[in-house]
Design a protein around this motif. Structure first.
Motif, short mmCIF file in Angstrom:
data_model
loop_
_atom_site.label_atom_id
_atom_site.label_comp_id
_atom_site.label_asym_id
_atom_site.label_seq_id
_atom_site.Cartn_x
_atom_site.Cartn_y
_atom_site.Cartn_z
N UNK A 1 -6.33 28.52 4.22
CA UNK A 1 -4.90 28.53 3.94
C UNK A 1 -4.69 28.08 2.50
N UNK A 2 -3.77 28.70 1.80
CA UNK A 2 -3.50 28.34 0.41
C UNK A 2 -2.03 27.99 0.22
N UNK A 3 -1.77 27.08 -0.69
CA UNK A 3 -0.38 26.73 -1.02
C UNK A 3 -0.27 26.36 -2.50
N UNK A 4 0.90 26.55 -3.04
CA UNK A 4 1.18 26.13 -4.41
C UNK A 4 1.67 24.69 -4.40
N UNK A 5 1.20 23.92 -5.37
CA UNK A 5 1.66 22.53 -5.49
C UNK A 5 3.02 22.54 -6.16
N UNK A 6 4.05 22.18 -5.41
CA UNK A 6 5.41 22.21 -5.94
C UNK A 6 6.10 20.85 -5.86
N UNK A 7 5.60 19.95 -5.00
CA UNK A 7 6.25 18.66 -4.81
C UNK A 7 5.22 17.54 -4.71
N UNK A 8 5.53 16.41 -5.33
CA UNK A 8 4.70 15.23 -5.26
C UNK A 8 5.54 14.08 -4.71
N UNK B 1 0.84 -1.20 0.00
CA UNK B 1 0.00 0.00 0.00
C UNK B 1 0.88 1.25 0.00
N UNK B 2 0.64 2.11 -0.96
CA UNK B 2 1.42 3.35 -1.09
C UNK B 2 0.49 4.55 -1.20
N UNK B 3 0.97 5.68 -0.72
CA UNK B 3 0.23 6.94 -0.79
C UNK B 3 0.96 7.86 -1.76
N UNK B 4 0.31 8.15 -2.88
CA UNK B 4 0.82 9.13 -3.85
C UNK B 4 0.19 10.46 -3.46
N UNK B 5 0.99 11.46 -3.17
CA UNK B 5 0.45 12.66 -2.53
C UNK B 5 1.20 13.91 -2.93
N UNK B 6 0.61 15.06 -2.60
CA UNK B 6 1.30 16.34 -2.75
C UNK B 6 1.62 16.89 -1.37
N UNK B 7 2.75 17.56 -1.28
CA UNK B 7 3.10 18.22 -0.02
C UNK B 7 2.36 19.56 0.07
N UNK B 8 2.20 20.06 1.29
CA UNK B 8 1.26 21.16 1.49
C UNK B 8 1.92 22.53 1.69
N UNK B 9 3.20 22.61 1.38
CA UNK B 9 3.89 23.90 1.31
C UNK B 9 3.62 24.85 2.45
N UNK B 10 3.04 26.00 2.08
CA UNK B 10 2.82 27.07 3.05
C UNK B 10 1.82 26.71 4.15
N UNK B 11 1.08 25.63 3.98
CA UNK B 11 0.10 25.22 5.00
C UNK B 11 0.63 24.13 5.93
N UNK B 12 1.89 23.78 5.77
CA UNK B 12 2.47 22.70 6.58
C UNK B 12 2.54 23.09 8.06
N UNK B 13 3.01 24.30 8.34
CA UNK B 13 3.19 24.70 9.74
C UNK B 13 1.86 24.76 10.48
N UNK B 14 0.81 25.26 9.80
CA UNK B 14 -0.51 25.32 10.43
C UNK B 14 -1.06 23.91 10.65
N UNK B 15 -0.80 23.01 9.72
CA UNK B 15 -1.25 21.63 9.86
C UNK B 15 -0.60 20.98 11.08
N UNK B 16 0.69 21.21 11.23
CA UNK B 16 1.42 20.65 12.37
C UNK B 16 0.87 21.23 13.69
N UNK B 17 0.63 22.52 13.67
CA UNK B 17 0.13 23.20 14.88
C UNK B 17 -1.21 22.62 15.34
N UNK B 18 -2.13 22.44 14.40
CA UNK B 18 -3.46 21.91 14.75
C UNK B 18 -3.35 20.44 15.17
N UNK B 19 -2.55 19.68 14.46
CA UNK B 19 -2.33 18.28 14.81
C UNK B 19 -1.80 18.14 16.24
N UNK B 20 -0.86 18.99 16.60
CA UNK B 20 -0.28 18.92 17.94
C UNK B 20 -1.28 19.33 19.02
#
Length: 259
Positions: A228-235, A48-67
């Motif tokens: 929150x918005x981010x540009x898709x730059x990495x997969x 099982x694999x997850x093909x995904x995009x990273x969330x760029x500028x929204x990463x820090x907020x995601x981590x904050x809420x997760x914590x």
């Protein structure tokens, strides 16, 4: 006579040597068979694999809420500070083990052939992350043509490497959906090997997961996230952890373009 005794001993020793040699040959043969069978089995084993995009500028907020959820619910099974990445999934399914390198090559190609040509911005909604009393706390993305197109292309290009088992595996959460929605998801599974693709694509960041629905509900029910918005730059492509999470410390973890 001494000569006869030596001859008799020689024969006994020879028989013993032949017996040992035959035993060794049998054991070596068995070992080779085990290796071959194990190899064939592993070649056919789905991964099982997850093909995904990273969330760029929204990463820090995601981590904050997760914590914050984790602080309130210590049985939470997603921790963005401990080997799991916030992400938006494009395709999560079971692939043929023998095709892992092909999958990685396709994902790499997507990064260079699609992301360099298409500028795609993803916007995450202002919302309460507990939409219902389930196992997941999710931050939904607003539907966009570029993200939908990226998902569609990824699914089509990766289809040849999807394991046969993926077309019959129905996740528990799908079984619990209302009849109409459930049938649509199952239709996608039977055709593409995943429920959340094409018209059923549902982009989001999973901020929390816990089998204890009461615990995660109480931990996250009053948490509202701002847009929150981010540009898709990495997969990326990665092994899958609890709740569909992306594991960044496992055997398979690749992000493209490579920095």
């Amino acid at each position: 006579t001494l000569k006869d005794k030596l001859k008799k001993n020689y024969k006994s020793i020879l028989v013993g040597i032949i017996g040992v040699a035959l035993t060794i040959l049998v054991l070596v043969g068995i070992a080779i068979m085990i290796i071959v069978i194990t190899h064939i089995s592993s070649e056919d084993t789905p991964v099982q694999l997850n093909i995904h995009i990273q969330v760029g500028e929204c990463k820090s907020k995601s981590i904050e809420v997760n914590q914050e959820i984790l602080r309130r619910d210590q049985s939470l099974e997603i921790n963005f500070k401990n080997h799991q990445d916030p992400h938006v999934t494009l395709l999560l399914t079971q692939f043929k083990y023998k095709s892992i390198e092909n999958v990685i090559d396709v994902v790499k190609g997507l990064a260079y052939d699609y992301l360099e040509k298409v500028k795609c911005q993803v916007t995450l909604k202002k919302m309460n992350i507990m939409k219902n009393k389930g196992k997941y706390a999710m931050w939904d993305a607003i539907e966009s043509d570029c993200l939908q197109s990226f998902c569609d292309i990824a699914v089509e290009k990766l289809k040849p490497f999807v394991s046969d088992s993926a077309y019959s595996f129905i996740p528990d959460w799908v079984k619990k959906l209302g009849e109409d929605k459930r049938e649509k998801k199952i239709k996608m599974i039977k055709k593409w090997g995943s429920p959340n693709v094409f018209e059923e694509y549902d982009p989001h960041i999973t901020l929390g997961y816990d089998n204890n629905t009461e615990a995660i509900y109480n931990a996250a029910k009053n948490i509202t996230v701002e847009p929150c918005s981010f540009m898709v730059t990495h997969v990326g492509v990665a092994n899958v952890g609890a709740g569909g999470s992306v594991l960044n410390n496992d055997t398979i973890y690749h992000v493209f373009p490579e920095n």
